[in-house]
Design an enzyme around this catalytic site. Structure first.
Site, PDB file in Angstrom:
ATOM      1  N   GLU A  34       0.875  -1.166   0.000  1.00 57.73           N
ATOM      2  CA  GLU A  34       0.000   0.000   0.000  1.00 57.73           C
ATOM      3  C   GLU A  34       0.917   1.221   0.000  1.00 57.73           C
ATOM      4  OE1 GLU A  34      -2.786   0.405   3.234  1.00 57.73           O
ATOM      5  OE2 GLU A  34      -3.548   2.281   2.405  1.00 57.73           O
ATOM      6  N   ARG A 260       4.977 -13.213   9.433  1.00 61.48           N
ATOM      7  CA  ARG A 260       5.671 -11.976   9.090  1.00 61.48           C
ATOM      8  C   ARG A 260       7.042 -11.946   9.744  1.00 61.48           C
ATOM      9  NH1 ARG A 260       2.200  -7.792   9.243  1.00 61.48           N
ATOM     10  NH2 ARG A 260       3.716  -6.208   9.711  1.00 61.48           N
ATOM     11  N   LYS A 270       4.306   0.290   9.946  1.00 62.21           N
ATOM     12  CA  LYS A 270       4.372   1.553   9.199  1.00 62.21           C
ATOM     13  C   LYS A 270       3.854   2.712  10.036  1.00 62.21           C
ATOM     14  CE  LYS A 270       3.354   0.007   4.648  1.00 62.21           C
ATOM     15  NZ  LYS A 270       2.247   0.014   3.710  1.00 62.21           N
TER      16      LYS A 270
HETATM   17  P1  ATP Z   1       2.226  -2.492   8.208  1.00 68.89           P
HETATM   18  O1  ATP Z   1       1.213  -3.352   8.905  1.00 68.89           O
HETATM   19  O2  ATP Z   1       3.542  -2.426   8.853  1.00 68.89           O
HETATM   20  O3  ATP Z   1       1.703  -1.134   7.840  1.00 68.89           O
HETATM   21  P2  ATP Z   1       1.390  -3.606   5.798  1.00 68.89           P
HETATM   22  O4  ATP Z   1       1.146  -5.059   5.745  1.00 68.89           O
HETATM   23  O5  ATP Z   1       0.189  -2.787   5.991  1.00 68.89           O
HETATM   24  O6  ATP Z   1       2.496  -3.247   6.858  1.00 68.89           O
HETATM   25  P3  ATP Z   1       1.669  -3.375   2.994  1.00 68.89           P
HETATM   26  O7  ATP Z   1       2.171  -2.243   2.210  1.00 68.89           O
HETATM   27  O8  ATP Z   1       0.247  -3.715   2.919  1.00 68.89           O
HETATM   28  O9  ATP Z   1       2.090  -3.083   4.502  1.00 68.89           O
HETATM   29  O10 ATP Z   1       2.538  -4.669   2.749  1.00 68.89           O
HETATM   30  C1  ATP Z   1       2.840  -5.146   1.466  1.00 68.89           C
HETATM   31  C2  ATP Z   1       3.142  -6.611   1.575  1.00 68.89           C
HETATM   32  O11 ATP Z   1       4.216  -6.831   2.483  1.00 68.89           O
HETATM   33  C3  ATP Z   1       1.951  -7.375   2.119  1.00 68.89           C
HETATM   34  O12 ATP Z   1       1.823  -8.562   1.367  1.00 68.89           O
HETATM   35  C4  ATP Z   1       2.318  -7.671   3.530  1.00 68.89           C
HETATM   36  O13 ATP Z   1       1.735  -8.850   3.984  1.00 68.89           O
HETATM   37  C5  ATP Z   1       3.844  -7.771   3.457  1.00 68.89           C
HETATM   38  N1  ATP Z   1       4.455  -7.427   4.730  1.00 68.89           N
HETATM   39  C6  ATP Z   1       4.271  -6.301   5.447  1.00 68.89           C
HETATM   40  N2  ATP Z   1       4.971  -6.343   6.598  1.00 68.89           N
HETATM   41  C7  ATP Z   1       5.616  -7.545   6.610  1.00 68.89           C
HETATM   42  C8  ATP Z   1       6.509  -8.204   7.521  1.00 68.89           C
HETATM   43  N3  ATP Z   1       6.862  -7.636   8.674  1.00 68.89           N
HETATM   44  N4  ATP Z   1       6.980  -9.409   7.184  1.00 68.89           N
HETATM   45  C9  ATP Z   1       6.627  -9.995   6.031  1.00 68.89           C
HETATM   46  N5  ATP Z   1       5.803  -9.434   5.131  1.00 68.89           N
HETATM   47  C10 ATP Z   1       5.295  -8.231   5.401  1.00 68.89           C
HETATM   48 MG    MG Z   2      -1.346  -4.198   4.393  1.00 73.34          MG
END
Ligand code: ATP
Ligand code: MG
Length: 758
Positions: A34, A260, A270
């Site tokens: 995102e 994760r 984030k």
């Molecule tokens: P956050 O919760 O930290 O804001 P997010 O999942 O909302 O992270 P996205 O931009 O949606 O952030 O993530 C893009 C991809 O990266 C998604 O497929 C998500 O599952 C993966 N991802 C995000 N954080 C992690 C992590 N700590 N370990 C592995 N994969 C991750």
């Molecule tokens: Mg996400």
């Protein structure tokens, strides 16, 4: 193509099977960030996995921006994400997609569901909708709008799209099952109204799809075969499938989840990273202390190291957290064969050789590489009898085992001579200002052994033939493995140590700007490109040579001559410093806990056994922190064996906190209820999260938490920025997951603001 017969993890097993059985002919995966922040090390794990699978199986990996929320997304993030992924070495060719480009198709598909009687427009307030979803143990309640006819729904849905209604006044919901055991299936929301400008679609839309509705359908549109996400989406999978079934989409993507990546002592949320940037705790997203890819890049870490770290931890379905020393290990491995060894003195102490011939400058030849790296190359080190050594390499009152220079002692200067310290000069405050040493003739490095036994070998530079530099050494951003109650009190005040008067050997000035070095005995460094125009070069420490050398070495603690940034963070208490008993010492070593936490546990009967049992299934340090800070203080005069729950349940609670499944407030509330009922933490937590907060005292507590966290904004509010009221209300609303009456929140926040600013 993956030709190995035994796939290395569960995902590869599934993909290999799907190919072998002919379920799919090509592997298509996607990485779906995102654009609401910069990529961090967790995203590196996910992208390495997805792009890696595509490469291994000769398939493709799409880059899809999951941009369905106009309020937080920005082109700046799109650009940074692309830059970071390219830097990591990934190539998505023409497969760059945006979920927002599918808004039209998603709209049409939503109309299809309406026509099939599988979706309806609900005019209930979002809060009421949440309330009517029921709880884990109670079924939900049907909305009075649930049985509208498809014609009426269609008309209303079109009116929603054309902007006839206000934000929050209506939603489109899937019509599934209000008593489904999985809460996600209780008529989930598909669209909400937001009159907001989207960074890519402009003002074309005022209804926006929710994640669950957008994600699987986007996968289907792109022909994704395996949609890989993190474990917290496990409960969404049933809905992912339901939508695709309802639309009768035949070429089906499937969702799979993996654990994760969490990195101890780092923030990988984030939301928290954004607040560090916004509150100027760090120097932007690319501050070298940030676990963002931009931060790691600026620190000097190479993409090779990040990829090899991500590959080494593998892909599992068990949540775990990694110690940063593992990442450091991969960074060192990557740099060892790449970085010539040179001399830099970070915290210089002048040394005069009293018997060195006047005005004589000797040119010593020094190899760039140690013996075990068979590589040619050397440079010249001028040696004039006026030198700098590391302040920490001299001790007047050496602790046992000190292997460096002491009064009367002998050391070898690396690639040069042995010297003996004959005199220590000090200023009026007793601060050592200079050492006078004797040059021991005939001891040049490489000549035949003399009988003298130097204490150790230290590095040095020549006073007249060296240049000044600023050297920045970074340590973890957090002083605890995971954020405890609040981010601000978990920050490490020594995360940046700046040596403003470091001295480099002269060869460096002739090298290219992006050369990475090993500063002998210290670590790997490179020049911080972002400050290339400053009068002195700035070098970042990419990684120290060894963890232990950094921790044990007194010179890594800030001294008087060093500037420590983040003065605001230096609030850490210097608690109880009494000497420890041998038993206490042994316990602290064994438990790996810090002194304060360890001693708090050690002092309570049965607490050690409880700790040991709980830390068998949850990270030790988190168990320790939650015990010391929350469990033990709440015991009052109860004893541990009186508790209505055991270490396993407590460990489960700690896991919920660690994985940020609940907010700190909710986890504390869960613990409180565990004391009363002994019920399972996950059950209690979901009840808390689902319940409507109507108790003014609780809301007040949360409001105060918010106002204290954003003290500077409270001040701005007091100075006339009254629009911030909405911000504060929003923050409280977030913390109760929207489960409270906004009017009541507004009243309470206004009251507390008035009290604080009067
Ligand atoms: P956050 O919760 O930290 O804001 P997010 O999942 O909302 O992270 P996205 O931009 O949606 O952030 O993530 C893009 C991809 O990266 C998604 O497929 C998500 O599952 C993966 N991802 C995000 N954080 C992690 C992590 N700590 N370990 C592995 N994969 C991750
Ligand atoms: Mg996400």
């Amino acid at each position: 193509m993956n030709t190995s017969s035994t796939p290395s993890d569960f995902l590869r097993t599934i993909i290999s099977r799907d190919l072998a059985q002919g379920n799919i002919s090509d592997v298509v995966v996607r990485f779906p960030p995102e654009p609401n922040g910069y990529l961090h090390i967790g995203h590196a794990k996910s992208s390495t996995l997805n792009f890696g699978l595509a490469a291994e199986y000769g398939g493709r990996c799409h880059l899809r921006f999951d941009d369905t929320n106009p309020e937080t997304e920005d082109q700046i993030y799109v650009d940074s994400i692309k830059q970071d992924l390219r830097w990591l070495g990934f190539d998505w060719g023409e497969h760059e997609y945006y979920a927002s480009d599918y808004f039209e198709t998603l709209f049409e598909w939503a109309c299809q569901l309406i026509n099939k009687g599988l979706a309806y427009v609900d005019d209930s307030q979002e809060n009421l909708i949440r309330l009517m979803r029921g709880g884990v143990t109670t079924p939900g309640v049907h909305s009075e709008f649930r049985d509208r006819s498809p014609e009426e729904n269609l008309e209303l849905f079109h009116a929603m799209r054309s902007g006839e209604f206000q934000d929050g006044s209506r939603v489109l919901r899937a019509k599934i099952d209000m008593s489904h055991p999985n809460m996600k299936m209780r008529d989930p929301l598909m669209y909400r109204i937001r009159h907001a400008t989207h960074y890519r679609q402009g003002d074309q839309w005022c209804i926006y799809p929710f994640y669950d509705w957008a994600h699987g359908q986007s996968d289907a549109i792109e022909g994704v075969t395996h949609s890989i996400c993190t474990l917290e989406f496990s409960t969404n999978r049933i809905l992912y499938d339901w939508y695709l079934d309802a639309l009768e989409i035949s070429a089906r993507p499937r969702q799979y989840e993996f654990a994760r990546l969490n990195l101890d002592y780092h923030v990988t949320s984030k939301r928290r990273l954004i607040s560090l940037v916004q509150e100027h705790v760090v120097d932007g997203w690319s501050d070298p202390r940030m676990p963002t890819l931009a931060g790691l890049r600026r620190r000097g870490v190479r993409p090779e190291a990040i990829r090899s770290f991500c590959q080494s931890i593998g892909t599992t379905r068990v949540d775990s957290s990694h110690h940063p020393s593992l990442l450091d290990h991969h960074i060192r491995e990557d740099l060892n064969h790449l970085a010539p060894r040179i001399h830099c003195v970070q915290d210089p102490l002048p040394v005069t050789l009293s018997n060195w011939p006047n005005d004589h400058v000797e040119s010593l030849s020094a190899p760039y590489w140690p013996h075990d790296i068979p590589r040619e190359g050397s440079r010249t080190l001028p040696f004039s009898g006026e030198l700098f050594i590391e302040r920490g390499d001299f001790s007047e009152d050496p602790p046992k085992g000190f292997k460096r220079l002491t009064p009367g002692g002998i050391v070898r200067l690396r690639h040069a001579y042995m010297i003996r310290c004959t005199n220590v000069e000090k200023d009026d405050h007793g601060h050592v200002t200079r050492l006078v040493c004797e040059w021991i003739e005939g001891t040049q490095s490489g000549t035949k052994d003399s009988d003298l036994k130097p204490k150790g070998t230290i590095h040095w530079v020549d006073v007249h033939n060296s240049s000044e530099a600023i050297v920045r050494v970074y340590q973890q951003l957090l002083s605890v493995p995971s954020v405890e109650d609040d981010l601000w009190s978990s920050l490490n005040p020594f995360s940046l140590i700046e040596h403003r008067h470091a001295r480099m050997e002269p060869s460096v000035t002739q090298d290219s700007l992006d050369q990475r070095y090993q500063f002998v005995r210290l670590g790997y460094y490179w020049r911080d490109g972002t400050c290339a125009d400053s009068e002195k070069p700035i070098f970042n420490c990419i990684v120290a040579l060894r963890d232990s050398s950094v921790k044990k070495d007194a010179s890594s603690q800030p001294s008087q001559t060093q500037v420590v940034k983040d003065k605001t963070l230096q609030k850490k208490s210097t608690a109880d410093q009494r000497p420890l008993t041998p038993n206490e010492e042994q316990w602290l070593r064994r438990s790996g806990l810090n002194r304060a936490v360890g001693l708090a546990i050690y002092g309570v009967s049965e607490a050690v056994a409880f700790f040991d049992a709980a830390s068998a299934s949850a990270p030790r340090v988190s168990v320790g922190n939650w015990m010391a800070n929350h469990l033990l203080p709440a015991l009052k005069d109860q004893s541990i064996s009186d508790l209505p729950f055991g270490p396993n349940e407590f460990a489960e609670l700690v896991q919920l906190a660690d994985r940020e499944i609940g907010s700190a407030h909710e986890i504390r509330e869960t613990l409180k209820r565990m004391f009363d009922t002994g019920e399972h933490p996950a059950v209690l937590l979901s009840t808390i999260q689902e319940s409507f907060v109507s108790d003014p005292e609780t809301l007040k507590e949360i409001a105060l938490e918010v106002l204290h966290e954003y003290e500077d904004r409270v001040e701005a509010y007091a100075n006339g920025k009254v629009g911030l009221l909405g911000f504060f209300i929003g923050q409280v609303m977030r913390r109760v997951h929207g489960h409270a009456n906004p009017k009541l929140i507004q009243e309470i926040v206004s009251q507390e603001l008035a009290r604080m600013t009067s």
